[in-house]
Write an enzyme that holds these catalytic residues in place. Structure first.
Site, PDB file in Angstrom:
ATOM      1  CG  HIS A  13     -36.510   3.891 -23.192  1.00 12.48           C
ATOM      2  ND1 HIS A  13     -35.202   3.527 -23.066  1.00 12.48           N
ATOM      3  CD2 HIS A  13     -36.659   4.145 -24.349  1.00 12.48           C
ATOM      4  CE1 HIS A  13     -34.907   3.460 -24.519  1.00 12.48           C
ATOM      5  NE2 HIS A  13     -35.780   3.783 -25.357  1.00 12.48           N
ATOM      6  CD  GLU A  72     -31.930   4.161 -32.714  1.00  6.68           C
ATOM      7  OE1 GLU A  72     -32.598   4.886 -31.735  1.00  6.68           O
ATOM      8  OE2 GLU A  72     -32.377   2.980 -32.883  1.00  6.68           O
ATOM      9  CG  ASP A 101     -30.809   5.266 -28.470  1.00  3.74           C
ATOM     10  OD1 ASP A 101     -30.443   5.092 -27.379  1.00  3.74           O
ATOM     11  OD2 ASP A 101     -31.796   4.506 -28.896  1.00  3.74           O
ATOM     12  CB  CYS A 141     -39.084   9.206 -34.442  1.00  3.49           C
ATOM     13  SG  CYS A 141     -37.904   8.101 -34.299  1.00  3.49           S
TER      14      CYS A 141
HETATM   15  C1  PEP Z   1     -34.329   7.647 -30.083  1.00  3.86           C
HETATM   16  O1  PEP Z   1     -33.253   6.637 -29.841  1.00  3.86           O
HETATM   17  O2  PEP Z   1     -34.407   8.543 -30.561  1.00  3.86           O
HETATM   18  C2  PEP Z   1     -35.803   6.755 -30.401  1.00  3.86           C
HETATM   19  C3  PEP Z   1     -36.621   7.515 -30.973  1.00  3.86           C
HETATM   20  O3  PEP Z   1     -35.744   5.791 -30.065  1.00  3.86           O
HETATM   21  P1  PEP Z   1     -36.047   5.066 -28.556  1.00  3.86           P
HETATM   22  O4  PEP Z   1     -36.079   6.423 -27.963  1.00  3.86           O
HETATM   23  O5  PEP Z   1     -37.187   4.222 -28.422  1.00  3.86           O
HETATM   24  O6  PEP Z   1     -34.506   4.573 -28.163  1.00  3.86           O
HETATM   25 MG    MG Z   2     -33.516   4.617 -29.942  1.00  3.17          MG
END
Ligand code: PEP
Ligand code: MG
Length: 750
Positions: free
Chosen positions: A409, A642, A666, A712
């Site tokens: 993150h 995910e 994820d 995303c």
């Molecule tokens: C992901 O897991 O790809 C996602 C977009 O969510 P995050 O990165 O916030 O876990």
């Molecule tokens: Mg995620």
């Protein structure tokens, strides 16, 4: 410090030998000069160059010269006649590589030139004993036993750590290998330690004599328990530096700085209550450190369990001191003790003690995390999502993390902020002093401290090219993007704040394909109210000029715990109560968020999506709560895909959603069983894995024309992956705001 000079026929060989030896000195400086080869590629030796190297390496404590053979030896002897103080120079007959490594460890830990030369001369001892294992064993007793946990045994790096630490004690410490029945060897000698041939699971014995013998023995045993600081992950940190956010950053090194913490005046509530407060703070800190998954912090964890420290704290609590005062006094005592040590490496550990002491105090007093002082390239062990979210791109030219991985993150947040970042650069980067000029390339993962003018110019040129490419893509950023065959692909932005939403609009985003609402919930004492949420969601929609915003409900848990709803201690938080699971376990807070989203959806185009959906029942439960929150015409409802289970059962979810949004970060982590923040696994988690590609294909096939598939996760921003996603059937991409123009360009080229 004793200087070293490496004389040889090949510059490449000598330079590589020096790099290898430098790996062994635990990050401590080494005065070493190379006089090898006539130039980069021509073999030969040059006496004048050698004499200059000797002069350069000599800071007054003398020099030990290591050579390969033949003319190297003759040239070194000749060079000795040219230097001013030949008496301070020892020409070592040691083998070049082994001798240099042994000499480097001895020199870096402050040995004099005769000891350094002796260590070098013993350089072959380890290898010799390896090939003569039948050497007579002495029957000895009386040591403390410990097991070697290192996968590759007590090889050079952990052995170097052992020797370095032992040398700092006022004690004569010896080791023997009880498993092989070896004799005792001094633990202060790398070369002798190497003769133990200590492999994984061998039992060693340690004993000591002298004033600090007991401490030294304890230290060895404690070090053994952490593999002498050389876990596989630590080794991997060196090899997996990777680009995490493109762009070139040039600027002075800055570190996260700790403002002195003021201790409150509150009196003790009794020693048991104070002890409980402290134990909770220690546990919180342990959890925080654990979440970073970095061996860099093993020493910090050790301190949190240090008997001597905790006994001292307990005694102070019993005398009526409150926990913050007792903790602070006891840790200051330890830090001061480290400070007083002559050895620069151990002196440096005082900083570790202070850092972890502050972290515990912050937990104890419930204070916010440290802030950043100064502008430049930020060097840090790792960043929490909260730290990363607070970075200001106007002040931070780049970020270099010792650990981390591109889909952590923290890395995502640097990308969102458009800050170039490199992750997994290894613990050495933390030793670069504040203010040193650093140049880094977040595309390639390269980092250079104190670059030469030529290198600096090359980085400036790269930065210029990068800016030019961006500017060129930006010219077409606000136009819609369609592939060569006419398929329109919406390119949205992932945003985590109102400011990001502005950046998204400025970069021509067609929508906000992912609003990480966590930013509103983290880093505060209580959940935001419905009104507060409405205000911020509305502001995000306005910043995007009324384009659709996809509000993802709170994705708390795992590495994003909420301070006011601390999770139960979980052995595997990423497999724990996170995402939608967290929201369903806290229905009141969830209901408030749904109410806020529905209210905003009545005013402006909104999509809602749920993170970390695993089963159809969970999705149904979420939809039922959404229905309770009310109606909003035009509200699109989707889910993140995910978790592999959700990808595999995509068809079963279709009746309940308008769209799927694939979270590749994820999805990759869970498919490959490789935690996204773990630097040692970034070879698994970076890029589009074929297994993940198959899952994406499967989701797209299940979705057909019925529901839209968006991506995303970070892979949507990878220009090389974009055509593959489109070919699978993905029709919407959502990426860091700064990447929108480049991704649109990639779409047009697809
Ligand atoms: C992901 O897991 O790809 C996602 C977009 O969510 P995050 O990165 O916030 O876990
Ligand atoms: Mg995620």
């Amino acid at each position: 410090m004793v200087g070293l000079v490496v004389v040889g026929h090949s510059r490449a060989l000598a330079t590589a030998a020096v790099a290898l030896a430098s790996e062994m000195t635990q990050g401590r400086p080494l005065a070493v000069e190379v006089a090898a080869g006539l130039d980069e590629t021509t073999f030969g030796t040059d006496a004048v160059a050698i004499s200059e190297a000797i002069t350069a390496a000599d800071s007054g404590d003398g020099v030990v010269v290591l050579m390969d053979m033949g003319s190297a030896v003759l040239s070194a002897e000749l060079a000795l006649e040219m230097v001013d103080e030949p008496d301070r120079v020892i020409l070592s007959p040691a083998p070049l590589v082994e001798g240099l490594i042994a000499a480097a460890v001895a020199a870096a830990s402050g040995a004099d030139r005769h000891e350094v030369a002796d260590e070098a001369a013993n350089g072959l001892a380890g290898k010799q004993s390896h090939f003569q294992p039948e050497s007579p064993a002495e029957e000895q007793r009386g040591g403390t036993r410990f097991k070697v946990v290192n996968e590759h045994g007590l090889h050079a790096r952990p052995a170097a750590r052992l020797v370095t630490e032992v040398r700092a004690f006022d004690a004569r410490v010896e080791l023997r290998n009880a498993t092989t029945g070896s004799g005792w060897v001094p633990a202060s000698s790398l070369t002798r330690v190497a003769t133990l041939g200590a492999l994984q699971n061998h039992e060693l014995e340690v004993r000591g004599q002298g004033r600090e013998a007991a401490e030294a023995v304890n230290r060895v045993v404690a070090l053994a328990a952490i593999g002498f600081g050389d876990t596989d992950a630590a080794a991997a940190n060196h090899s997996h530096a990777g680009g995490a956010s493109p762009g070139v950053g040039i600027g002075p090194a800055v570190h996260l700085s700790e403002k002195p913490i003021e201790l409150p005046d509150a009196p003790s509530q009794g020693s048991d209550i104070e002890w409980r407060r402290l134990t909770e703070a220690l546990q919180k800190t342990r959890d925080e450190i654990g979440r970073l998954h970095s061996p860099i912090f093993d020493a910090h964890l050790l301190l949190l369990e240090d008997d001597d420290l905790l006994t001292d704290v307990r005694a102070r609590l019993d005398r009526g001191e409150p926990a913050p005062q007792a903790w602070s006094a006891a840790t200051t005592r330890i830090a001061d003790e480290f400070d007083a040590l002559p050895d620069p490496y151990l002196k440096g550990r005082a900083a570790d003690v202070r850092a972890v002491a502050q972290q515990v105090l912050r937990a104890l007093l419930k204070l916010p995390p440290p802030t950043l002082d100064g502008d430049g390239v930020l060097l840090a062990a790792d960043l929490t999502p909260a730290d990363a979210a607070a970075l200001d791109p106007k002040r931070i030219a780049g970020v270099v993390l010792a650990s981390g991985s591109p889909t952590s993150h923290a890395a995502i947040l640097t990308r969102t902020r458009g800050i170039p970042a490199v992750v997994g650069a290894g613990p050495r980067i933390l030793e670069i002093p504040d203010g040193t000029l650093v140049a880094m390339d977040g595309g390639t993962g390269d980092v250079v401290a104190d670059p030469s003018p030529g290198v600096l110019a090359a980085y400036r040129e790269k930065a210029r090219q990068h800016d030019e490419r961006r500017a060129e893509a930006a010219q077409h950023a606000s136009a819609a993007s369609a592939t060569g065959t006419g398929v329109t692909i919406d390119v949205g932005a992932n945003v985590g704040s109102v400011e990001d939403a502005r950046a998204a609009a400025a970069n021509g985003a067609d929508l906000a394909g992912l609003v990480r609402t966590e930013f509103l919930f983290l880093d505060r004492d209580q959940a935001p109210t419905v009104d507060e949420q409405v205000a911020v969601y509305r502001e995000i929609a306005q910043a995007l000029g009324g384009r659709r915003i996809t509000l993802r409900t709170l994705d708390a848990g795992s590495d994003k715990p909420l301070p006011y709803l601390p999770p139960p201690t979980e052995a595997n938080p990423f497999l724990g109560v996170r995402g939608l699971r967290h929201s369903l376990t806290h229905p009141e807070m969830f209901a408030e968020q749904l109410t806020a989203i529905v209210r905003v959806a009545r005013e402006t185009p909104v999509s809602i999506m749920f993170p970390m959906v695993t089963t159809v029942d969970e999705l149904k439960a979420a939809r039922a709560m959404l229905a309770e929150a009310g109606d909003a015409p035009g509200l699109q409802v989707g889910m993140m895909v995910e978790v592999p289970a959700a990808a595999l059962r995509a068809a079963d979810f279709i009746p309940y959603v308008d769209f799927f949004s694939i979270g590749t970060n994820d999805l990759t982590q869970y498919t490959l069983a490789a935690e996204r923040g773990n630097a040692a696994l970034s070879n698994l988690t970076a890029g589009l894995d074929p297994a993940v590609a198959q899952l994406i294909d499967h989701v797209c096939r299940a979705a057909g024309d019925t529901v839209l598939v968006s991506v995303c996760g970070e892979l949507a921003g990878d220009e090389e992956v974009v055509p593959r996603l489109i070919a699978s059937g993905v029709r919407e991409l959502s990426v860091a705001p700064g990447l929108v123009p480049l991704v649109k360009r990639a779409v047009r080229a697809a």
